[in-house]
Design an enzyme around this catalytic site. Structure first.
Site, PDB file in Angstrom:
ATOM      1  N   CYS A 170      46.289 104.969  39.026  1.00 45.95           N
ATOM      2  CA  CYS A 170      45.438 104.292  39.998  1.00 45.95           C
ATOM      3  C   CYS A 170      44.815 105.364  40.873  1.00 45.95           C
ATOM      4  CB  CYS A 170      46.272 103.321  40.841  1.00 45.95           C
ATOM      5  SG  CYS A 170      45.371 102.540  42.206  1.00 45.95           S
ATOM      6  N   CYS A 195      37.809 104.416  38.998  1.00 44.00           N
ATOM      7  CA  CYS A 195      38.881 103.422  39.076  1.00 44.00           C
ATOM      8  C   CYS A 195      39.313 103.128  37.651  1.00 44.00           C
ATOM      9  CB  CYS A 195      38.385 102.149  39.763  1.00 44.00           C
ATOM     10  SG  CYS A 195      39.567 100.771  39.732  1.00 44.00           S
TER      11      CYS A 195
END
Length: 274
Positions: free
Chosen positions: A74, A191
């Site tokens: 992440c 992302c």
């Protein structure tokens, strides 16, 4: 810590499955524990300290379940938590590697022909210092212009299994058109959810952008770290994956099944508390 133990992979949601796919190809002998904190996704707009706390709780849960290390798959969690996690887990007698993501600005800068690189980020990644650090390190010395755009809408669409929807394409058209108009020829996907939007990006913009993400690089780095720590599990046997979520497993299962490309009966999703 045994090399036979599974490797943990954490993301705030299902986006880290894009990294998991690279890890499984690069580390075919490994078993994996994939933890998606679906009860709290998206985390990008949360306060910095809350992001660090949620990430620390997830890593602790994987450690308690026997993981031999954790890939923080992440970008936002990596930007705010890696230093803290490594301080916590780097002092024991046995190695417990914490591996994070760095926005793929370096390869985008190396590949650009127009001299303009776009970065599609989340609010949290844009707010953190890691992205600005890599821009200063790699883009500024090369004279490459880096333009960042942000959306808070794309992660929820991927989480809902709507990466290919008309709504996703509409959002992408709105946020990426300024990059196209500015001449960007490389698009850094800042992302881990965003690789699942590649089809929608192509549908709207064709080959305007080369899409660049960190998945393959972090998989290679993970292999090197495990090898250096004596934790690499060799083999070509096709390691297993255990899927864990903090939210509703029945809601997450069809999305995970679609994104990993497995048959419905092969995807077991278990709810855990962190």
């Amino acid at each position: 810590m045994s090399r036979e133990a599974p490797l943990g992979v954490f993301d705030s949601g299902v986006g880290g499955l894009s990294v998991l796919a690279h890890l499984r190809r690069t580390l075919p002998g490994e078993d994996f524990l994939y933890l998606a904190d679906t009860a709290h996704v998206p985390i990008g707009a949360r306060p910095d300290e809350e992001i660090r706390d949620l990430t620390a709780r997830a890593v602790a849960a994987l450690h308690e379940r026997g993981a031999k290390g954790v890939v923080v798959a992440c970008n936002t969690a990596s930007a705010f938590s890696l230093t803290h996690l490594r301080e916590r887990y780097g002092t024991g007698d046995e190695p417990f590697p914490i591996i994070g993501l760095v926005p793929a600005v370096k390869p985008a800068v190396a590949a650009t022909e127009s001299g303009v690189v776009g970065v599609l980020a989340t609010p949290g990644t844009l707010r953190g210092s890691l992205l600005q650090d890599v821009i200063r390190q790699w883009a500024e010395p090369a004279g490459v212009r880096v333009l960042t755009v942000v959306s808070a809408d794309l992660v929820p669409l991927v989480e809902a299994g709507r990466a290919a929807s008309d709504e996703a394409r509409e959002v992408l058209r709105e946020v990426l058109t300024p990059l196209r108009d500015a001449g960007a020829d490389q698009l850094v996907l800042g992302c881990t959810h965003y690789p699942f939007l590649a089809g929608s990006i192509r549908a709207e913009f064709g080959d305007t952008f080369a899409l660049v993400d960190s998945g393959a690089a972090v998989a290679r780095h993970t292999r090197n770290v495990l090898c250096g720590s004596g934790l690499l599990r060799e083999g070509e046997r096709g390691g297993s994956v255990t899927y864990l979520v903090t939210g509703d497993p029945e809601r997450a299962r069809p999305v995970i099944t679609t994104l990993v490309g497995e048959g419905g009966q092969n995807t077991r999703v278990t709810q855990v508390t962190t």
